[in-house]
Design an enzyme around this catalytic site. Structure first.
Site, PDB file in Angstrom:
ATOM      1  N   GLY A 252       4.844   1.138   4.677  1.00  0.00           N
ATOM      2  CA  GLY A 252       6.221   1.658   4.564  1.00  0.00           C
ATOM      3  C   GLY A 252       7.186   0.727   3.837  1.00  0.00           C
ATOM      4  O   GLY A 252       7.918   1.166   2.938  1.00  0.00           O
TER       5      GLY A 252
ATOM      6  N   ASN B 156       0.876  -1.177   0.000  1.00  0.00           N
ATOM      7  CA  ASN B 156       0.000   0.000   0.000  1.00  0.00           C
ATOM      8  C   ASN B 156       0.910   1.223   0.000  1.00  0.00           C
ATOM      9  O   ASN B 156       1.476   1.575   1.028  1.00  0.00           O
ATOM     10  CB  ASN B 156      -0.887  -0.035   1.263  1.00  0.00           C
ATOM     11  CG  ASN B 156      -1.721   1.222   1.419  1.00  0.00           C
ATOM     12  OD1 ASN B 156      -1.800   2.039   0.492  1.00  0.00           O
ATOM     13  ND2 ASN B 156      -2.343   1.396   2.570  1.00  0.00           N
TER      14      ASN B 156
ATOM     15  N   GLY C 272       1.996   2.228  10.650  1.00  0.00           N
ATOM     16  CA  GLY C 272       2.964   3.311  10.502  1.00  0.00           C
ATOM     17  C   GLY C 272       3.645   3.704  11.800  1.00  0.00           C
ATOM     18  O   GLY C 272       4.297   4.753  11.887  1.00  0.00           O
TER      19      GLY C 272
ATOM     20  N   LYS D 176       0.134   4.213  -0.269  1.00  0.00           N
ATOM     21  CA  LYS D 176      -0.514   5.413   0.302  1.00  0.00           C
ATOM     22  C   LYS D 176      -0.229   6.606  -0.622  1.00  0.00           C
ATOM     23  O   LYS D 176      -0.173   6.418  -1.834  1.00  0.00           O
ATOM     24  CB  LYS D 176      -0.022   5.639   1.725  1.00  0.00           C
ATOM     25  CG  LYS D 176      -0.145   4.362   2.570  1.00  0.00           C
ATOM     26  CD  LYS D 176      -0.015   4.596   4.026  1.00  0.00           C
ATOM     27  CE  LYS D 176      -0.181   3.260   4.756  1.00  0.00           C
ATOM     28  NZ  LYS D 176      -0.241   3.381   6.178  1.00  0.00           N
TER      29      LYS D 176
ATOM     30  N   HIS E 159      -9.702   1.400   4.430  1.00  0.00           N
ATOM     31  CA  HIS E 159      -8.449   1.552   5.186  1.00  0.00           C
ATOM     32  C   HIS E 159      -8.699   2.487   6.369  1.00  0.00           C
ATOM     33  O   HIS E 159      -9.476   3.447   6.249  1.00  0.00           O
ATOM     34  CB  HIS E 159      -7.356   2.098   4.262  1.00  0.00           C
ATOM     35  CG  HIS E 159      -6.007   2.055   4.913  1.00  0.00           C
ATOM     36  ND1 HIS E 159      -5.589   3.010   5.802  1.00  0.00           N
ATOM     37  CD2 HIS E 159      -5.011   1.127   4.829  1.00  0.00           C
ATOM     38  CE1 HIS E 159      -4.378   2.681   6.229  1.00  0.00           C
ATOM     39  NE2 HIS E 159      -4.004   1.556   5.664  1.00  0.00           N
TER      40      HIS E 159
ATOM     41  N   SER F 202       2.915  -2.215  10.248  1.00  0.00           N
ATOM     42  CA  SER F 202       4.361  -2.285  10.501  1.00  0.00           C
ATOM     43  C   SER F 202       4.962  -3.666  10.215  1.00  0.00           C
ATOM     44  O   SER F 202       5.908  -4.077  10.877  1.00  0.00           O
ATOM     45  CB  SER F 202       4.686  -1.836  11.935  1.00  0.00           C
ATOM     46  OG  SER F 202       4.267  -0.505  12.131  1.00  0.00           O
TER      47      SER F 202
ATOM     48  N   GLU G  63      -5.881  -4.900  10.300  1.00  0.00           N
ATOM     49  CA  GLU G  63      -4.870  -3.876  10.525  1.00  0.00           C
ATOM     50  C   GLU G  63      -5.178  -3.132  11.824  1.00  0.00           C
ATOM     51  O   GLU G  63      -5.979  -2.184  11.813  1.00  0.00           O
ATOM     52  CB  GLU G  63      -4.867  -2.874   9.372  1.00  0.00           C
ATOM     53  CG  GLU G  63      -4.494  -3.469   8.035  1.00  0.00           C
ATOM     54  CD  GLU G  63      -3.817  -2.449   7.140  1.00  0.00           C
ATOM     55  OE1 GLU G  63      -2.702  -2.715   6.703  1.00  0.00           O
ATOM     56  OE2 GLU G  63      -4.384  -1.367   6.916  1.00  0.00           O
TER      57      GLU G  63
ATOM     58  N   GLU H 221      -7.086   4.838   7.530  1.00  0.00           N
ATOM     59  CA  GLU H 221      -6.823   6.263   7.254  1.00  0.00           C
ATOM     60  C   GLU H 221      -8.010   6.896   6.532  1.00  0.00           C
ATOM     61  O   GLU H 221      -8.318   8.067   6.751  1.00  0.00           O
ATOM     62  CB  GLU H 221      -5.527   6.397   6.432  1.00  0.00           C
ATOM     63  CG  GLU H 221      -4.300   6.128   7.303  1.00  0.00           C
ATOM     64  CD  GLU H 221      -3.105   5.556   6.566  1.00  0.00           C
ATOM     65  OE1 GLU H 221      -3.047   5.626   5.327  1.00  0.00           O
ATOM     66  OE2 GLU H 221      -2.209   5.023   7.265  1.00  0.00           O
TER      67      GLU H 221
HETATM   68  P1  PGA Z   1       2.519   0.193   7.558  1.00  0.00           P
HETATM   69  O1  PGA Z   1       1.101   0.429   6.854  1.00  0.00           O
HETATM   70  O2  PGA Z   1       3.047  -1.111   7.036  1.00  0.00           O
HETATM   71  O3  PGA Z   1       3.364   1.377   7.142  1.00  0.00           O
HETATM   72  O4  PGA Z   1       2.284   0.154   9.026  1.00  0.00           O
HETATM   73  C1  PGA Z   1       0.207  -0.625   6.650  1.00  0.00           C
HETATM   74  C2  PGA Z   1      -1.075  -0.099   6.056  1.00  0.00           C
HETATM   75  O5  PGA Z   1      -1.521   0.990   6.453  1.00  0.00           O
HETATM   76  O6  PGA Z   1      -1.687  -0.737   5.178  1.00  0.00           O
END
Ligand code: PGA
Length: 259
Positions: free
Chosen positions: A241, A13, A179, A15, A99, A219, A173, A101
């Site tokens: 990330g 992802n 993140g 983002k 998601h 993460s 998640e 976010e």
């Molecule tokens: P992250 O993001 O691996 O940076 O924690 C995962 C996601 O939001 O899908």
């Protein structure tokens, strides 16, 4: 639960990162690092304007292109929206829905997540929805994680047939792990992924639950992926990330493929 019924999926992802002009370098760097077998599916979910160049860049590679959101509407006067048919037309195979976010910053409700899932599953589109669910730290500390997850799963799948659910992917998640560098332990992640499958089994049947890929996200990285992916109910990862760096992303893909 027996993993032989499901192919692992590693979905990046991106983002709101990267540029269209960087997609070719990314693909060129990733290509020699990918596993030789077809043991898993790899996907990169990119921002809309990057999709055409990413589709071109990964041509001939075993990497599918995904989107990060979709409109609930087919077409018409919806300024700024992008329909499922437009995504399909570009070669998109997967799309993230709900998601955390988007739920937190764009007011995305469970009803909207359900409508977006249905838009993607429409027979003329057939894009695989990656439906995200997850609890906040506050909810975990209050001990209501499972109730919350069950509610999100039930709402997202509301009105879907068992055949439609078999075309979905669910990503667990935990919001507190996204993140933050704070990964759920393999035990925590397995417990919730197993619970998601049990919820689907109750709502539908054992065959549907057995076929449903459940991913972990939050993460996940090159160091911690092996332990998470070894869990019996974790069928892959949604990677933020670490999906931006081909070297790290490929370690996770190879771990999922068993290489
Ligand atoms: P992250 O993001 O691996 O940076 O924690 C995962 C996601 O939001 O899908």
């Amino acid at each position: 639960m027996n993993k032989k019924y499901r192919k692992p999926i590693i979905a990046g992802n991106w983002k709101m990162n990267m540029l269209a002009s960087q997609t070719k370098d990314f693909a060129d760097e990733l290509k020699p690092l990918l596993p030789k077998t077809r043991g898993c599916e790899s996907v990169v979910c990119a921002p809309y304007p990057l999709i055409p160049s990413l589709v071109k860049a990964v041509k001939g590679m075993r990497v599918a292109v995904g989107a990060q959101d979709v409109s609930v509407h087919d077409k018409g006067a919806y300024t700024g929206e992008v329909s499922a048919a437009m995504l399909k037309d570009l070669g998109v195979k997967y799309c993230i829905v709900g998601h955390s976010e988007r739920r937190a910053y764009h007011g995305e409700t469970d009803e909207l997540v359900n409508a977006k899932t249905k838009a993607l599953l429409a027979p003329e589109v057939e894009i695989t929805p990656i439906i995200c669910v997850g609890e906040t730290l506050d909810q975990r500390e209050k001990g209501i994680t499972m109730e919350w997850i069950a509610m999100q799963v039930k709402c997202a799948l509301n009105g879907l047939t068992d055949a439609e659910v078999r075309r979905c992917v669910i990503a667990y998640e935990p919001v507190w792990a996204i993140g933050t560098g704070k990964t759920a332990t393999a035990e925590q992640a397995q417990e919730v992924c197993e619970f998601i499958r049990a919820t689907v089994r109750k709502l539908y049947d054992a065959k549907t639950a057995r076929a449903l890929p459940v991913l972990y996200g939050g993460s996940m990285n090159a160091k911690n992926c092996a332990e998470l992916l070894a869990c019996p109910d974790i069928d892959g990862g949604l990677i933020g990330g670490a999906s931006l760096k081909p070297a790290d992303f490929s370690v996770i893909i190879n771990a999922a493929c068993g290489e």
